[in-house]
Design an enzyme around this catalytic site. Structure first.
Site, PDB file in Angstrom:
ATOM      1  N   VAL A  15     -36.042 -41.934  23.762  1.00 34.37           N
ATOM      2  CA  VAL A  15     -36.277 -43.140  24.424  1.00 34.37           C
ATOM      3  C   VAL A  15     -37.239 -44.354  23.533  1.00 34.37           C
ATOM      4  O   VAL A  15     -36.889 -45.276  23.228  1.00 34.37           O
ATOM      5  CB  VAL A  15     -36.713 -43.068  25.723  1.00 34.37           C
ATOM      6  CG1 VAL A  15     -36.913 -44.542  26.531  1.00 34.37           C
ATOM      7  CG2 VAL A  15     -35.554 -42.324  26.417  1.00 34.37           C
ATOM      8  N   LYS A  39     -44.511 -36.789  12.313  1.00 33.16           N
ATOM      9  CA  LYS A  39     -43.358 -37.751  12.578  1.00 33.16           C
ATOM     10  C   LYS A  39     -43.713 -39.279  12.156  1.00 33.16           C
ATOM     11  O   LYS A  39     -42.616 -39.668  11.582  1.00 33.16           O
ATOM     12  CB  LYS A  39     -43.379 -37.636  14.294  1.00 33.16           C
ATOM     13  CG  LYS A  39     -42.575 -36.807  14.794  1.00 33.16           C
ATOM     14  CD  LYS A  39     -42.594 -36.666  16.467  1.00 33.16           C
ATOM     15  CE  LYS A  39     -41.176 -36.955  16.962  1.00 33.16           C
ATOM     16  NZ  LYS A  39     -41.242 -37.119  18.446  1.00 33.16           N
ATOM     17  N   ARG A 157     -27.914 -43.270  27.082  1.00 30.52           N
ATOM     18  CA  ARG A 157     -27.499 -41.752  26.908  1.00 30.52           C
ATOM     19  C   ARG A 157     -27.802 -41.140  25.511  1.00 30.52           C
ATOM     20  O   ARG A 157     -27.387 -42.214  24.670  1.00 30.52           O
ATOM     21  CB  ARG A 157     -25.972 -41.755  27.458  1.00 30.52           C
ATOM     22  CG  ARG A 157     -25.681 -41.965  28.678  1.00 30.52           C
ATOM     23  CD  ARG A 157     -24.008 -42.196  28.814  1.00 30.52           C
ATOM     24  NE  ARG A 157     -23.890 -43.473  28.242  1.00 30.52           N
ATOM     25  CZ  ARG A 157     -22.601 -43.884  28.023  1.00 30.52           C
ATOM     26  NH1 ARG A 157     -21.396 -43.296  28.367  1.00 30.52           N
ATOM     27  NH2 ARG A 157     -22.439 -45.145  27.522  1.00 30.52           N
ATOM     28  N   LEU A 273     -16.575 -37.542  36.257  1.00 29.69           N
ATOM     29  CA  LEU A 273     -15.860 -36.568  37.333  1.00 29.69           C
ATOM     30  C   LEU A 273     -15.112 -35.571  36.159  1.00 29.69           C
ATOM     31  O   LEU A 273     -13.979 -35.221  36.662  1.00 29.69           O
ATOM     32  CB  LEU A 273     -14.846 -37.280  37.828  1.00 29.69           C
ATOM     33  CG  LEU A 273     -15.203 -38.026  38.992  1.00 29.69           C
ATOM     34  CD1 LEU A 273     -14.147 -38.879  39.892  1.00 29.69           C
ATOM     35  CD2 LEU A 273     -16.027 -37.301  40.022  1.00 29.69           C
ATOM     36  N   GLY A 280     -26.260 -30.340  31.252  1.00 29.54           N
ATOM     37  CA  GLY A 280     -27.480 -30.080  30.556  1.00 29.54           C
ATOM     38  C   GLY A 280     -28.220 -31.304  30.097  1.00 29.54           C
ATOM     39  O   GLY A 280     -28.209 -32.300  30.703  1.00 29.54           O
ATOM     40  N   CYS A 283     -32.546 -34.607  30.529  1.00 30.31           N
ATOM     41  CA  CYS A 283     -32.666 -35.379  31.611  1.00 30.31           C
ATOM     42  C   CYS A 283     -32.090 -34.839  33.106  1.00 30.31           C
ATOM     43  O   CYS A 283     -33.117 -34.788  33.919  1.00 30.31           O
ATOM     44  CB  CYS A 283     -32.064 -36.687  31.332  1.00 30.31           C
ATOM     45  SG  CYS A 283     -32.531 -37.349  29.897  1.00 30.31           S
TER      46      CYS A 283
HETATM   47  C1  UGA Z   1     -28.339 -39.096  31.003  1.00 38.63           C
HETATM   48  C2  UGA Z   1     -27.720 -40.321  31.790  1.00 38.63           C
HETATM   49  O1  UGA Z   1     -26.254 -40.369  31.705  1.00 38.63           O
HETATM   50  C3  UGA Z   1     -28.491 -41.484  30.951  1.00 38.63           C
HETATM   51  O2  UGA Z   1     -28.022 -42.733  32.333  1.00 38.63           O
HETATM   52  C4  UGA Z   1     -29.961 -41.422  31.243  1.00 38.63           C
HETATM   53  O3  UGA Z   1     -30.634 -42.815  30.928  1.00 38.63           O
HETATM   54  C5  UGA Z   1     -30.695 -40.096  30.644  1.00 38.63           C
HETATM   55  O4  UGA Z   1     -29.849 -39.390  31.393  1.00 38.63           O
HETATM   56  C6  UGA Z   1     -31.965 -40.068  30.800  1.00 38.63           C
HETATM   57  O5  UGA Z   1     -32.415 -40.063  32.037  1.00 38.63           O
HETATM   58  O6  UGA Z   1     -32.736 -40.289  29.862  1.00 38.63           O
HETATM   59  P1  UGA Z   1     -27.662 -37.718  28.646  1.00 38.63           P
HETATM   60  O7  UGA Z   1     -28.668 -36.790  29.286  1.00 38.63           O
HETATM   61  O8  UGA Z   1     -28.018 -38.597  27.511  1.00 38.63           O
HETATM   62  O9  UGA Z   1     -28.003 -39.061  29.814  1.00 38.63           O
HETATM   63  O10 UGA Z   1     -26.377 -37.479  28.949  1.00 38.63           O
HETATM   64  P2  UGA Z   1     -24.902 -37.589  29.722  1.00 38.63           P
HETATM   65  O11 UGA Z   1     -24.068 -38.124  28.783  1.00 38.63           O
HETATM   66  O12 UGA Z   1     -25.373 -38.202  30.909  1.00 38.63           O
HETATM   67  O13 UGA Z   1     -24.448 -36.086  30.105  1.00 38.63           O
HETATM   68  C7  UGA Z   1     -25.687 -35.220  30.785  1.00 38.63           C
HETATM   69  C8  UGA Z   1     -24.705 -33.767  30.886  1.00 38.63           C
HETATM   70  O14 UGA Z   1     -23.725 -34.004  31.766  1.00 38.63           O
HETATM   71  C9  UGA Z   1     -24.006 -33.140  29.725  1.00 38.63           C
HETATM   72  O15 UGA Z   1     -24.126 -31.842  29.633  1.00 38.63           O
HETATM   73  C10 UGA Z   1     -22.734 -33.611  29.720  1.00 38.63           C
HETATM   74  O16 UGA Z   1     -21.651 -32.529  29.161  1.00 38.63           O
HETATM   75  C11 UGA Z   1     -22.621 -33.316  31.240  1.00 38.63           C
HETATM   76  N1  UGA Z   1     -21.281 -33.979  31.737  1.00 38.63           N
HETATM   77  C12 UGA Z   1     -21.331 -35.544  31.871  1.00 38.63           C
HETATM   78  C13 UGA Z   1     -20.543 -33.423  32.567  1.00 38.63           C
HETATM   79  O17 UGA Z   1     -20.354 -32.296  32.543  1.00 38.63           O
HETATM   80  N2  UGA Z   1     -19.211 -34.208  33.193  1.00 38.63           N
HETATM   81  C14 UGA Z   1     -19.365 -35.465  33.108  1.00 38.63           C
HETATM   82  O18 UGA Z   1     -18.352 -36.037  33.794  1.00 38.63           O
HETATM   83  C15 UGA Z   1     -20.106 -36.008  32.335  1.00 38.63           C
END
Ligand code: UGA
Length: 470
Positions: A15, A39, A157, A273, A280, A283
């Site tokens: 972030v 870093k 993300r 969905l 995982g 976040c």
């Molecule tokens: C997530 C949120 O989407 C962001 O909006 C937020 O800012 C961020 O956390 C945070 O709080 O910093 P991120 O952890 O980068 O972002 O990843 P995502 O793309 O949201 O995916 C999270 C997990 O859910 C992954 O393991 C992904 O494979 C899984 N996922 C996502 C699913 O299993 N199904 C889906 O339909 C979408």
């Protein structure tokens, strides 16, 4: 023309670093502070440290110019009008967010503050954190007229962080003072007034001059809750569709069709969905637990969140059972694994369901050849190669002579593999896909037995008679 504002960003993780280079891209002068000297030196030298689209370009545009990297928070505090706190808020043993890094930063700011500053919470924090930051400042002798605390949660993300930052769905600013709110509005003006989207060299995305992002002003506490509630809601959507996918498996229905049918309802929407092996990352698991803990502490029953976590944990175990159902016994089986990162297009392995599944399969006596386009090095640091675990350099090597191939991360390149070559590499043409990357029909045409999530198991025509009954 928008004003250039001097901004300090404390923390250079996903972030903080992304925010720092994006603020520079928006025309601001940025000092990015991290207490890890190594870093700071790496960033000064142009190493991005994380795998993130557009980050190398922006870092080379602005490093040691409009973005300076330093360990000196006192100096940054004195020089900047706004100080964004983007340090880690890891999960403590009880599920709470550990806010000791935030507190340490607040105390250090208090020691060096010499004129009015707006202190901005960018890290994901529980409601009331703004009050604690104010209290910490005052306890360290700072008069409240010298600062305001604002909440400006980040919704980026990993993998698409830069584009998400510069083309957000919304910008949320929780401010209880007009003065602080006005500074935040000035900081985001290049996005909200559309100026940024006129630039020919801007990072592409869905916002435009005619459709700039909205900025929502709220109270500080509401903004803090918006962040936790948004992540918890998205995690709930994923657990919901995972539970539906289990029902589809039991009923021999197809979850893709079900998700499409649900998602066409604009009140539900098609995103998040996708069923799989559970969410995982750094976040969702942490934020759902922290939100649940905040509710507990306030005496609010939010046990829905415990169900979300329960379904998520079960999803990994179900996948291992699926592997067992395809291979009969697991002990001594040789498996190819594609994907270790918690999702595609990142090298982040924090709370990766792929790694948990690898660990479970190793514990069951399997041997594994694993490939990931970006996350293998990081995985090797926590799960060293051994007699039963090999890291290989390409997908086909993972499949070589394996009893089955498992898909654990949704890297787009895995969906593009040459199926004929994959089939020839495997000892048995069995693919167990935790991310639904392939079309079952195409897989059976290429001679695979194909098990995915929430869709009927698919067997090559010649094997239909021998498909095991469950
Ligand atoms: C997530 C949120 O989407 C962001 O909006 C937020 O800012 C961020 O956390 C945070 O709080 O910093 P991120 O952890 O980068 O972002 O990843 P995502 O793309 O949201 O995916 C999270 C997990 O859910 C992954 O393991 C992904 O494979 C899984 N996922 C996502 C699913 O299993 N199904 C889906 O339909 C979408």
């Amino acid at each position: 023309m928008s004003k250039s504002i001097s901004i300090a960003v404390v923390g250079s993780g996903y972030v903080g670093l992304v925010a720092a280079v994006c603020f520079a891209e928006m025309g601001h002068e940025v000092i990015c502070v991290d207490n890890d000297e190594r870093k700071v030196v790496a960033l000064q030298g142009g190493d991005t440290l994380i795998h993130e689209h557009y980050l190398p370009e922006l870092l080379s545009r602005y490093r040691n110019g409009r973005v300076r990297f330093t360990t000196d928070l006192a100096d940054a505090t004195r020089k900047c009008a706004a100080i964004f706190i983007a340090v880690g808020t890891p999960q403590s043993e009880t599920g709470d967010a550990d806010l000791s890094y935030v507190e340490a930063v607040a105390c250090e700011i208090a020691r060096s503050i010499d004129s009015y500053k707006v202190i901005v919470e960018k890290s994901t924090v529980p409601v009331y954190t703004n009050e604690w930051i104010s209290r910490a400042m005052e306890r360290n002798g700072v008069d409240h007229s010298l600062f305001d605390v604002v909440s400006n949660p980040e919704f980026l993300r990993e993998g698409t962080a830069v584009a998400d930052f510069l083309h957000p769905d919304r910008i949320v600013v929780g401010a209880d003072s007009e003065r602080a709110g006005a500074i935040l509005k000035d900081i985001y003006a290049p996005l909200t007034n559309g100026e940024y989207y006129q630039r020919a060299d801007g990072i592409p995305g869905f916002c435009s001059v005619s459709e700039p992002p909205p900025l929502l002003m709220t109270s500080t506490k509401s903004a803090e809750i918006i962040k936790h509630a948004s992540n918890a809601f998205l995690a709930m959507k994923i657990s919901f569709i995972n539970a539906v996918s289990n029902l589809c498996e039991a009923a021999n229905a197809n979850v893709e069709q079900v998700a499409k049918g649900m998602g066409l309802d604009t009140r539900i929407g098609p995103k998040f969905l996708r069923p799989g092996i559970g969410y995982g990352g750094s976040c969702f698991p942490k934020d759902v637990a922290a939100f649940r803990s905040v509710a507990d502490q306030m005496g609010v029953d939010f046990s829905l969140l415990s169900e979300v976590e329960k379904i998520n944990a079960q999803q990994k175990k179900r996948f291992v059972s699926k592997v067992r159902s395809a291979l009969w016994n697991l002990r001594g089986k040789k498996l190819g694994v594609l994907g270790l990162a918690f999702k595609g297009e990142t090298d982040d392995i924090r709370e990766s369901p792929a790694i948990e599944i690898v660990k479970m399969l190793l514990a069951e006596g399997c041997s594994i050849s694993a490939f990931d386009p970006a996350a293998a090095k990081r995985t090797e640091q926590i799960l060293p190669a051994s007699a039963t675990l090999r890291y290989v350099d390409e997908a086909y090597d993972a499949a070589a002579d394996a009893d089955a191939l498992l898909i654990l991360t949704d890297w787009p390149e895995f969906a593009e593999l040459d199926l004929k070559r994959l089939n020839q590499a495997l000892r048995y043409p069995i693919v167990i896909d935790g991310r639904n990357l392939y079309d079952p029909h195409a897989m059976t045409e290429h001679g695979f037995t194909y098990l995915s999530v929430g869709r009927p198991a698919a067997y090559p025509v010649r094997d239909l008679a021998s498909a095991p009954s469950r």
